[in-house]
Design a protein around this motif. Structure first.
Motif, PDB file in Angstrom:
ATOM      1  N   VAL A 145       0.581  -0.988   0.120  1.00 46.02           N
ATOM      2  CA  VAL A 145       0.011  -0.134  -0.021  1.00 46.02           C
ATOM      3  C   VAL A 145       0.910   1.249   0.002  1.00 46.02           C
ATOM      4  CG1 VAL A 145      -1.770   1.246   1.362  1.00 46.02           C
ATOM      5  CG2 VAL A 145      -1.912  -1.077   0.815  1.00 46.02           C
ATOM      6  N   SER A 146       1.970   1.246   0.874  1.00 52.95           N
ATOM      7  CA  SER A 146       2.751   2.479   0.937  1.00 52.95           C
ATOM      8  C   SER A 146       3.242   2.729  -0.368  1.00 52.95           C
ATOM      9  CB  SER A 146       3.888   2.114   2.019  1.00 52.95           C
ATOM     10  OG  SER A 146       3.280   2.018   3.362  1.00 52.95           O
ATOM     11  N   THR A 147       4.091   1.606  -1.033  1.00 52.50           N
ATOM     12  CA  THR A 147       4.709   1.632  -2.118  1.00 52.50           C
ATOM     13  C   THR A 147       3.799   2.225  -3.231  1.00 52.50           C
ATOM     14  OG1 THR A 147       6.132  -0.271  -1.690  1.00 52.50           O
ATOM     15  CG2 THR A 147       6.229   0.345  -3.890  1.00 52.50           C
ATOM     16  N   GLU A 148       2.662   1.670  -3.661  1.00 45.12           N
ATOM     17  CA  GLU A 148       1.550   2.063  -4.374  1.00 45.12           C
ATOM     18  C   GLU A 148       1.384   3.618  -4.275  1.00 45.12           C
ATOM     19  OE1 GLU A 148      -2.751   1.267  -6.279  1.00 45.12           O
ATOM     20  OE2 GLU A 148      -2.026   0.037  -4.555  1.00 45.12           O
ATOM     21  N   ALA A 149       1.186   3.801  -2.892  1.00 46.12           N
ATOM     22  CA  ALA A 149       0.508   5.478  -2.423  1.00 46.12           C
ATOM     23  C   ALA A 149       1.808   6.438  -2.780  1.00 46.12           C
ATOM     24  CB  ALA A 149       0.340   5.458  -1.240  1.00 46.12           C
ATOM     25  N   GLN A 150       3.023   5.953  -2.680  1.00 44.05           N
ATOM     26  CA  GLN A 150       4.116   6.780  -2.877  1.00 44.05           C
ATOM     27  C   GLN A 150       4.343   6.988  -4.340  1.00 44.05           C
ATOM     28  OE1 GLN A 150       6.318   8.888  -0.844  1.00 44.05           O
ATOM     29  NE2 GLN A 150       4.657   8.401   0.523  1.00 44.05           N
ATOM     30  N   LYS A 151       3.966   6.078  -5.250  1.00 41.36           N
ATOM     31  CA  LYS A 151       4.048   6.111  -6.702  1.00 41.36           C
ATOM     32  C   LYS A 151       3.274   7.033  -7.169  1.00 41.36           C
ATOM     33  CE  LYS A 151       3.952   3.464 -11.118  1.00 41.36           C
ATOM     34  NZ  LYS A 151       3.350   2.071 -11.548  1.00 41.36           N
ATOM     35  N   ILE A 152       2.009   6.946  -6.450  1.00 40.84           N
ATOM     36  CA  ILE A 152       0.933   7.706  -7.143  1.00 40.84           C
ATOM     37  C   ILE A 152       1.232   9.214  -6.840  1.00 40.84           C
ATOM     38  CG2 ILE A 152      -1.352   8.635  -6.806  1.00 40.84           C
ATOM     39  CD1 ILE A 152      -2.123   5.750  -6.264  1.00 40.84           C
ATOM     40  N   LEU A 153       1.700   9.415  -5.632  1.00 40.28           N
ATOM     41  CA  LEU A 153       2.140  10.787  -4.974  1.00 40.28           C
ATOM     42  C   LEU A 153       2.940  11.462  -5.884  1.00 40.28           C
ATOM     43  CD1 LEU A 153       1.653  10.569  -0.995  1.00 40.28           C
ATOM     44  CD2 LEU A 153       0.032  11.590  -2.760  1.00 40.28           C
ATOM     45  N   THR A 154       4.193  10.519  -6.194  1.00 39.37           N
ATOM     46  CA  THR A 154       5.191  11.101  -6.908  1.00 39.37           C
ATOM     47  C   THR A 154       4.887  11.548  -8.325  1.00 39.37           C
ATOM     48  OG1 THR A 154       6.780   9.609  -5.512  1.00 39.37           O
ATOM     49  CG2 THR A 154       7.636  10.507  -7.713  1.00 39.37           C
ATOM     50  N   GLU A 155       3.965  10.784  -8.935  1.00 37.58           N
ATOM     51  CA  GLU A 155       3.584  10.981 -10.381  1.00 37.58           C
ATOM     52  C   GLU A 155       2.829  12.338 -10.360  1.00 37.58           C
ATOM     53  OE1 GLU A 155       1.804   7.420 -11.608  1.00 37.58           O
ATOM     54  OE2 GLU A 155       3.549   6.459 -11.987  1.00 37.58           O
ATOM     55  N   LYS A 215       7.274  20.851   3.904  1.00 33.58           N
ATOM     56  CA  LYS A 215       8.042  19.841   4.564  1.00 33.58           C
ATOM     57  C   LYS A 215       8.361  18.685   3.706  1.00 33.58           C
ATOM     58  CE  LYS A 215       7.346  21.374   9.559  1.00 33.58           C
ATOM     59  NZ  LYS A 215       8.628  21.808   9.700  1.00 33.58           N
ATOM     60  N   ALA A 216       7.179  18.354   3.005  1.00 27.19           N
ATOM     61  CA  ALA A 216       7.080  17.085   2.234  1.00 27.19           C
ATOM     62  C   ALA A 216       8.101  17.261   0.933  1.00 27.19           C
ATOM     63  CB  ALA A 216       5.741  16.715   1.813  1.00 27.19           C
ATOM     64  N   PHE A 217       8.121  18.407   0.437  1.00 23.07           N
ATOM     65  CA  PHE A 217       8.609  18.639  -0.924  1.00 23.07           C
ATOM     66  C   PHE A 217       9.461  20.139  -0.834  1.00 23.07           C
ATOM     67  CE2 PHE A 217       4.253  16.817  -1.667  1.00 23.07           C
ATOM     68  CZ  PHE A 217       5.051  15.671  -2.387  1.00 23.07           C
ATOM     69  N   ARG A 218      10.478  20.002   0.396  1.00 22.43           N
ATOM     70  CA  ARG A 218      11.065  21.153   0.656  1.00 22.43           C
ATOM     71  C   ARG A 218      11.926  21.729  -0.547  1.00 22.43           C
ATOM     72  NH1 ARG A 218      15.950  22.194   2.946  1.00 22.43           N
ATOM     73  NH2 ARG A 218      16.261  19.835   3.483  1.00 22.43           N
ATOM     74  N   LEU A 219      12.802  20.605  -1.019  1.00 25.41           N
ATOM     75  CA  LEU A 219      13.741  20.922  -2.127  1.00 25.41           C
ATOM     76  C   LEU A 219      13.197  21.399  -3.430  1.00 25.41           C
ATOM     77  CD1 LEU A 219      15.938  17.777  -1.812  1.00 25.41           C
ATOM     78  CD2 LEU A 219      16.480  19.875  -0.818  1.00 25.41           C
ATOM     79  N   SER A 220      12.024  20.884  -3.566  1.00 22.73           N
ATOM     80  CA  SER A 220      11.200  21.625  -5.041  1.00 22.73           C
ATOM     81  C   SER A 220      10.744  22.961  -4.636  1.00 22.73           C
ATOM     82  CB  SER A 220      10.176  20.616  -5.283  1.00 22.73           C
ATOM     83  OG  SER A 220      10.691  19.517  -5.608  1.00 22.73           O
ATOM     84  N   LEU A 221      10.277  22.956  -3.361  1.00 26.74           N
ATOM     85  CA  LEU A 221       9.433  24.357  -3.194  1.00 26.74           C
ATOM     86  C   LEU A 221      10.202  25.648  -2.588  1.00 26.74           C
ATOM     87  CD1 LEU A 221       5.926  22.981  -1.619  1.00 26.74           C
ATOM     88  CD2 LEU A 221       6.532  23.854  -4.010  1.00 26.74           C
ATOM     89  N   THR A 222      11.609  25.320  -2.177  1.00 23.99           N
ATOM     90  CA  THR A 222      12.161  26.122  -1.801  1.00 23.99           C
ATOM     91  C   THR A 222      12.732  27.338  -2.510  1.00 23.99           C
ATOM     92  OG1 THR A 222      13.198  25.090   0.012  1.00 23.99           O
ATOM     93  CG2 THR A 222      14.601  27.005  -0.619  1.00 23.99           C
ATOM     94  N   PRO A 223      13.175  26.911  -3.913  1.00 28.18           N
ATOM     95  CA  PRO A 223      13.345  27.995  -4.920  1.00 28.18           C
ATOM     96  C   PRO A 223      12.101  28.580  -5.083  1.00 28.18           C
ATOM     97  CG  PRO A 223      14.377  25.701  -5.405  1.00 28.18           C
ATOM     98  CD  PRO A 223      13.313  25.726  -4.538  1.00 28.18           C
ATOM     99  N   VAL A 224      10.794  28.308  -5.163  1.00 34.35           N
ATOM    100  CA  VAL A 224       9.732  28.924  -5.543  1.00 34.35           C
ATOM    101  C   VAL A 224       9.414  30.177  -4.479  1.00 34.35           C
ATOM    102  CG1 VAL A 224       7.298  28.925  -5.914  1.00 34.35           C
ATOM    103  CG2 VAL A 224       8.545  26.994  -6.885  1.00 34.35           C
ATOM    104  N   LEU A 225       9.577  29.831  -3.550  1.00 31.18           N
ATOM    105  CA  LEU A 225       9.327  30.651  -2.090  1.00 31.18           C
ATOM    106  C   LEU A 225      10.324  31.813  -2.016  1.00 31.18           C
ATOM    107  CD1 LEU A 225       7.180  30.937   0.015  1.00 31.18           C
ATOM    108  CD2 LEU A 225       8.688  29.613   1.414  1.00 31.18           C
ATOM    109  N   LEU A 226      11.707  31.321  -2.475  1.00 42.96           N
ATOM    110  CA  LEU A 226      12.775  32.119  -2.439  1.00 42.96           C
ATOM    111  C   LEU A 226      12.395  33.442  -3.653  1.00 42.96           C
ATOM    112  CD1 LEU A 226      16.019  30.412  -1.499  1.00 42.96           C
ATOM    113  CD2 LEU A 226      14.581  31.935  -0.119  1.00 42.96           C
ATOM    114  N   GLU A 227      11.767  33.046  -4.834  1.00 43.41           N
ATOM    115  CA  GLU A 227      12.031  33.757  -5.812  1.00 43.41           C
ATOM    116  C   GLU A 227      10.383  34.760  -5.520  1.00 43.41           C
ATOM    117  OE1 GLU A 227      10.162  33.557 -10.543  1.00 43.41           O
ATOM    118  OE2 GLU A 227      10.304  31.641  -9.336  1.00 43.41           O
TER     119      GLU A 227
END
Length: 974
Positions: free
Chosen positions: A344-354, A416-428
């Motif tokens: 369940v966790s693996t499938e959920a993570q795949k859906i969330l990542t996509e 917190k879940a996607f800090r690396l992706s969202l930090t540049p957006v916030l800094l911009e």
């Protein structure tokens, strides 16, 4: 009550109870209240509300009284419980009343059925569920509607039960009826949508049925299935939920202008979103296949140009997304042991990542900040009309119901879940609005406020990304100096932002400039909301680990003055509490340095106390402030005794209603006042009369009450014992028998203190307790902490008041079959056998001195146990002497002398200490433990023993001692 004779009387009384005339109404209500415990009363009420020809108001009142009676008297264990015959009659009446024509009465009856079902279903009421389901399937629309109403309330009630047998009952009910209810939902919703398409008048009734059926489905799908995937009806319901939601949202748009219908439509939509929240909470594993659909739905209706449809819908949608990201079921775990869970966790993570691509995340983040974080017109109107209400902090579970905290919680969850992706957006976003803007450009002002809000919320996650010191000095300080009225929004947000970052990444060297900025923002000319935020920032700053008193000291006077003006100006109790908390923090952290600046506050607090007579939480804040004031003023706290003592008296008086709220803080204030008071006053001494009733309430406040007694014993021992010794002895002696070990130890320590303060009178005061203490001491074969304290108490009596102990043993001997010598032997053997259970060196020393004092008695008891006595004395001598340095001849405990020397007295007196600590030290200077060297005392007793018995007898006694023990004893005699 006989139904035939009493029925008309009850009916007439109910009719009078519906009257608008007070002289008719009140006697009727009193009569009904008198009948509440009369047998047969409630079965008569059931008969009345089931007769549809009776006036509707009378029937409604009868149903209400019956419902309240079931709540109080239905259970078998209840006082004045209903008889089984009466309960059976009521159940029969309820099952025959599915055709109630009046909605208000039908609602009361449905709730009444649910209350009975909670206790009786299914064991004592097996007919309910079959009868109810038969009525639900009836073709008669009225009967079906009333049965659905009953089913809804019964479903709510049965779903809340948690015992396994109760869960089985509810699951059985769900499996039997869910398919039929689902068909009702589908058909009723289709019927409503058809009526709504032509704006037919029947829309309201159809929508009411939809809402009722949906509420039943919500509870049943949440609690009635163990695994949703194995039941086609539950899967079908979930699959149809999103098309139905979209249809209802489209219908809501088309009905704009029909306000009542739109409100009902929104209610159904919100209930549908609650179904999603329930499934995510209780059946997360079964919901994996719907994750993508759910997320697409939330994004489509909340993060696109469709915008904010209505607040309650957005709140639930945001909470759905948060629940998905926050769910442990959907997170990959390194320690996953259950294979299905891992899948369940693996499938959920795949859906969330996509799903959460960079573009999607970027759009969600931008819209959260630039759309949902923006202050609304309503927000600004509230700010202007009531700034105190605007500044109220929404905490706790407010994110479940209110849009702003819900939006902030979702932002933090996603960041917190996607800090690396969202930090540049916030800094911009920060770069675009970082420089001061034109105050007339209101849109930019609002956007700046929103972005700064995001930066403050994510402060810990942006630690490595932002040079806050540079930002603060080059930009934020400048923005605080822009005094335009529109720029108050930015000033408030900036000082809040600094408060968020001050404990995360802000140099200590910048604190003085921050204090200056806070002083500027606390000025009376500043906007009230900005001043309140500045006060909150000050509290955060001084509550920081790196706070330095010397940095704040130059600014204390203006800060205290401005805070005081703010405290007087605000009107709401919650706001006054917040400002008082700031005062408390400042006073606590500054200590005695604060004294010169508190005069105005000390004068104002009595007035505030009077004004807050109906606001006990504000009074709790005043008590907290007083605690810190007393600590800061030290022995000078006597200057405001006139206010302190009445406040303490009211707060700790159990005959006063406010004590429920004020007791804990009041006792703390009382204790700290005693600790700092240099002398006692008559009023302060009289306060003790509040203690015994508090102790009678239970053990909740036992510890602090006993500390208060100890404080009185040290502050004014003679006056205190003269007035309260008998009360004290009775209270403590009766209480100790009902306490656990920890509580008994607390009480015994108070008795021990009495023995220290009053070596002669103390044992006499507690003479009533000594027989029980003696019995427990000699009968208990185990070595418990309580027994250890008993040993010490008897040792003190022997050491400090031998005649009293002898008389006690003689009286005990006369009451038993044993002689005085036998009892003395028993006591001495107990000391010798259980000395190892005493761990504190000072108490071991007391016992050793007491045992050694017997060496001078001409007693066969002592002569027979002479070697064991010497062995105990040598053992304790090792405990209280410096290890490896026997020549020092100084009694030590962990290298700290038990015998207080003159040099140590001078050293201690040169330091600042509590008056209470001074009194403890003065008492210690009179205690044999700290005034007599155990080595000298033992040697002196041995010398007197030799003189009393002669050299020959003494020599034979010494020969009985183990040679190794003698050798060690000789080392101490050097």
């Amino acid at each position: 009550m006989d139904p035939n004779r009493a029925g008309p009387v009850v009916l007439d009384t109910l009719s009078k109870a519906c009257s608008q005339q007070a002289d008719v109404l009140k006697p009727a209500e009193q009569q009904l209240h008198h009948w509440e415990t009369q047998p047969g009363f409630y079965s008569i009420l059931a008969t009345i509300f089931c007769k549809h020809e009776i006036d509707v108001n009378v029937r409604w009142l009868a149903a209400l009284y019956c419902k309240n009676g079931v709540e109080r008297y239905w259970r078998k264990t209840a006082p004045n419980a209903m008889s089984e015959e009466e309960k059976s009659a009521i159940r029969k009446q309820l099952l025959s009343n599915f055709n109630e024509p009046v909605p208000q009465v039908a609602l009361q009856v449905a709730v009444l059925v649910a209350k009975v079902a909670r206790v009786d279903c299914p064991r004592n009421w097996p007919e309910l569920i079959p009868t109810m389901l038969e009525a639900v399937r009836c073709d008669d629309q009225l009967i079906q509607e009333r049965a659905l109403l009953v089913l809804h309330h019964v479903t709510k009630t049965l779903a809340s039960r948690r015992l396994p047998s109760d869960k089985k009952v509810f699951e059985s009910l769900t499996h039997e009826v869910f398919g039929f209810i689902l068909n009702l939902w589908n058909s009723n919703l289709a019927h409503f949508l058809q009526l709504a398409s032509v704006h037919d008048e029947g829309m309201s009734t159809a929508l009411d049925r939809c809402s009722l059926v949906l509420k039943i489905l919500r509870k049943q799908i949440g609690y009635g299935f163990r695994d949703l995937e194995t039941h086609p009806d539950s899967v079908s319901f979930l699959r149809s939920l999103f098309p139905h939601l979209e249809a209802m949202l489209d219908c809501r748009r088309s009905l704009w202008g029909h306000h009542a219908i739109v409100d009902k439509c929104e209610h159904v939509i919100v209930t549908q979103t609650k179904v999603l929240l329930d499934i995510l909470e209780m059946h997360a594993s079964s919901f994996v296949s719907f994750l993508k659909t759910t997320l697409e739905f939330v994004v489509r209706y909340n993060f696109t140009e469709k915008g904010l449809l209505f607040e309650r819908f957005a709140v639930n949608c945001f909470n759905v997304m948060k629940a998905i990201l926050f769910s442990d079921t959907y997170k990959l775990s390194k320690n996953t042991q259950i294979e299905s869970s891992s899948a369940v966790s693996t499938e959920a993570q795949k859906i969330l990542t996509e799903f959460f691509t960079f573009d999607t995340l970027s759009e969600i983040c931008r819209r959260l900040v630039t759309q949902y974080f923006l202050l609304t017109t309503d927000d600004l109107t509230t700010w202007d009309a009531d700034p105190e209400d605007f500044c109220q902090d929404e905490g706790g579970d407010s994110y479940k119901y209110s849009l702003r905290p819900c939006t902030e919680v979702l932002f933090l969850t996603i960041f917190k879940a996607f800090r690396l992706s969202l930090t540049p957006v916030l800094l911009e976003l920060v770069r675009f609005i970082q420089a001061p803007c034109d105050p007339e450009d209101f849109a930019t002002v609002l956007k700046k406020d929103a972005v700064y809000n995001a930066i403050g919320l994510a402060a810990f996650d942006l630690f490595d990304e932002i040079d806050f010191d540079q930002w603060y000095t080059t930009s934020l300080l400048q923005e605080l100096q822009v005094k335009d009225v529109n720029y108050r929004i930015v000033r408030k947000r900036v000082i809040w932002l600094v408060g968020q970052w001050v404990g995360v990444k802000m140099s200590v060297s910048l604190r003085p400039s921050l204090y200056e900025a806070i002083i500027s923002l606390l000025d009376k000319q500043e906007d009230l909301a900005v001043r309140l935020e500045a006060a909150a920032c000050l509290k955060t700053t001084i509550d920081d680990f790196e706070f330095k008193t010397d940095q704040l000291l130059p600014y204390v006077e203006p800060l205290f003055h401005l805070l005081f003006e703010l405290l007087k100006e605000v009107r709401e109790c919650d706001t006054k509490m917040h400002v008082l908390h700031v005062f408390s923090f400042v006073i606590e952290r500054m200590g005695r340095e604060i004294r010169p600046y508190t005069a105005a506050l000390v004068e104002y607090l009595p007035l505030l106390w009077q004004e807050s007579s109906h606001h006990n939480m504000l009074r709790c804040s005043i008590l907290t402030t007083l605690i810190h004031l007393v600590q800061s003023f030290g022995s000078a706290c006597t200057n405001f005794y006139d206010f302190l003592i009445p406040v303490i008296e009211l707060s700790t008086d159990i005959t006063q209603d406010p004590h429920v709220y004020l007791m804990e803080d009041g006792l703390d204030l009382w204790l700290i006042t005693l600790h700092y008071s240099p002398t006692v006053t008559e009023n302060l001494l009289k306060l003790f009369t509040n203690i015994p009733p508090v102790l009678d309430l239970g053990t909740e406040n036992l510890r602090v009450c006993l500390k208060l007694i100890e404080a009185y014993l040290l502050l004014c021992p003679q006056e205190f014992m003269q007035l309260y010794s008998s009360i004290l002895a009775v209270s403590l002696s009766s209480m100790i028998t009902n306490l656990q070990t920890d509580g008994q130890l607390l009480v015994l320590r108070v008795i021990e203190l009495v023995f220290k303060v009053f070596p002669t009178e103390g044992p006499q005061v507690f003479s009533c307790f000594l027989p029980a203490m003696w019995k427990n001491l000699v009968d208990d074969e185990d070595s418990t902490p309580v027994i250890s304290l008993y040993l010490c108490l008897f040792a003190r009596i022997l050491l400090q008041h031998r005649d009293f102990l002898w008389s006690f043993l003689e009286k005990t001997a006369s009451d038993t079959s044993k002689s005085f010598n036998q009892l003395l032997s028993l006591l001495l053997d107990t000391w010798l056998d259980k000395i190892d259970s005493v761990t504190q060196p000072d108490r071991r020393k007391v016992i050793a001195m007491a045992v050694a004092s017997l060496l001078t008695t001409n007693s066969s008891t002592m002569l027979e146990r002479f070697p064991t006595i010497i062995n105990l004395c040598v053992e304790v001598l090792h405990d209280v002497c410096r290890p490896g340095d026997l020549q020092s001849q100084i009694d030590m405990v962990f290298f700290s002398s038990l015998v207080i020397t003159d040099d140590e007295i001078v050293e201690v007196e040169s330091r600042e200490e509590l008056e209470h600590d001074k009194r403890k030290r003065m008492l210690a200077r009179k205690d044999p433990v700290h005034t007599v060297s155990l080595k000298d005392y033992v040697m002196s007793q041995l010398k007197q023993c030799q003189q009393a018995h002669g050299q020959a007898v003494f020599g034979r006694l010494m020969d009985q001692v183990d040679p190794d023990i003698l050798s060690q004893l000789q080392q101490f005699s050097v």
